[in-house]
Design an enzyme around this catalytic site. Sequence first.
Site, PDB file in Angstrom:
ATOM      1  CG  MET A  32      -1.930  -1.171   1.162  1.00 57.35           C
ATOM      2  SD  MET A  32      -3.445  -0.845   2.060  1.00 57.35           S
ATOM      3  CE  MET A  32      -2.831  -0.583   3.707  1.00 57.35           C
TER       4      MET A  32
ATOM      5  CG  HIS B   7       8.301   0.235   6.259  1.00 55.84           C
ATOM      6  ND1 HIS B   7       8.536  -1.124   6.307  1.00 55.84           N
ATOM      7  CD2 HIS B   7       6.959   0.377   6.449  1.00 55.84           C
ATOM      8  CE1 HIS B   7       7.406  -1.756   6.544  1.00 55.84           C
ATOM      9  NE2 HIS B   7       6.425  -0.870   6.619  1.00 55.84           N
TER      10      HIS B   7
ATOM     11  N   GLY C 269      10.783  -2.899   5.740  1.00 52.58           N
ATOM     12  CA  GLY C 269       9.998  -4.144   5.707  1.00 52.58           C
ATOM     13  C   GLY C 269       9.584  -4.473   4.279  1.00 52.58           C
ATOM     14  CG  HIS C 270       6.761  -1.951   2.310  1.00 53.40           C
ATOM     15  ND1 HIS C 270       6.685  -0.801   3.053  1.00 53.40           N
ATOM     16  CD2 HIS C 270       5.528  -2.499   2.362  1.00 53.40           C
ATOM     17  CE1 HIS C 270       5.462  -0.642   3.509  1.00 53.40           C
ATOM     18  NE2 HIS C 270       4.724  -1.663   3.117  1.00 53.40           N
TER      19      HIS C 270
ATOM     20  CB  SER D 244       3.864  -0.494  10.863  1.00 51.79           C
ATOM     21  OG  SER D 244       2.602  -0.024  10.454  1.00 51.79           O
ATOM     22  CB  SER D 245       2.861   2.398   6.235  1.00 51.64           C
ATOM     23  OG  SER D 245       3.508   1.564   5.293  1.00 51.64           O
TER      24      SER D 245
END
Length: 287
Positions: A30, A34, A36-37, A185-186
């Site tokens: 989405m 960050h 994580g992505h 997390s975003s």
Amino acid sequence: MQIFPTISDMRAASRAVLHAGKRLGLVPTMGALHEGHLSLIRAAKSQCDAVAASIFVNPLQFGPNEDLAKYPRDFDRDCELLKKEGVDFLFAPSVEEMYPAGAVTHVTVEGLSDKLCGKSRPGHFRGVTTVVSKLFHIVEPDVAFFGQKDAAQLAIIRRMVRDLNFPVEIEACPIIRESDGLAMSSRNAYLNAQERKAALALYRALKRVQELFDQGERNAATLADAGKRVFKEEKSARLDYLEIVDPDSLEALTEVKKTALAAVAGFVGTTRLIDNVVLSGEENAFR
Ligand code: AMP
């Protein structure tokens, strides 16, 4: 990196990759990217000949009083990050492109969709499985990469793929954390300095569960209660749930026999955060 706002252009590019006999990976996101992505992108790059990422803030997975309107968006920065990682295709459709007027068909994974976040966010997982089904049909990847951070989402997508015979492999990637343990997390972007500290309640609670498990505790209620007590020491955070469940069925366990998922969700101010750890004889995610 080629950027495709339309389904037809995305499909033409991915079909060309597939017809060339190459392995195509998909990383759905989405946006507000960050580390994580980016870890998912790197996993995809290492396993595939071509990588497609998608950025789509999916209205279908947000409840009426949730943060759809204010969800962080920074398309230009995201594009730069994806380019740097060597992503080949970015699918970035509009809401109208994904849900033209009259679209009424949904995909629901019965039972699992009502568990964990599905309890407090009715319709959330139906929104996720519907958009992920569409992405799978549009991109037709050989393999799709998802984060263990959203463990329930992962279990639900795996079940959907199995039940509906999607010809795609699902790869799970480990949770990427900040140096103090907070899961990236975003939504962390919403937190002010005081909330950022309070957000560690989730990690501390899971750490306590992991410690007890490592000491040999196998009773799910004992494990969950100990985690909840630690969470509740943080007065600026509000617990939504902390549950010990089967990682595939998401059913609550009474006793941990082999592997279990300890999943937590809580609010810090108005920001809802989630985290989890897999409890198993072999691995300790916090070690
Ligand atoms: P989102 O943009 O939040 O929908 O997330 C897109 C993908 O990134 C999902 O598969 C998430 O599970 C994954 N993801 C988000 N945060 C993390 C993280 N901290 N570590 C690993 N994967 C993550």
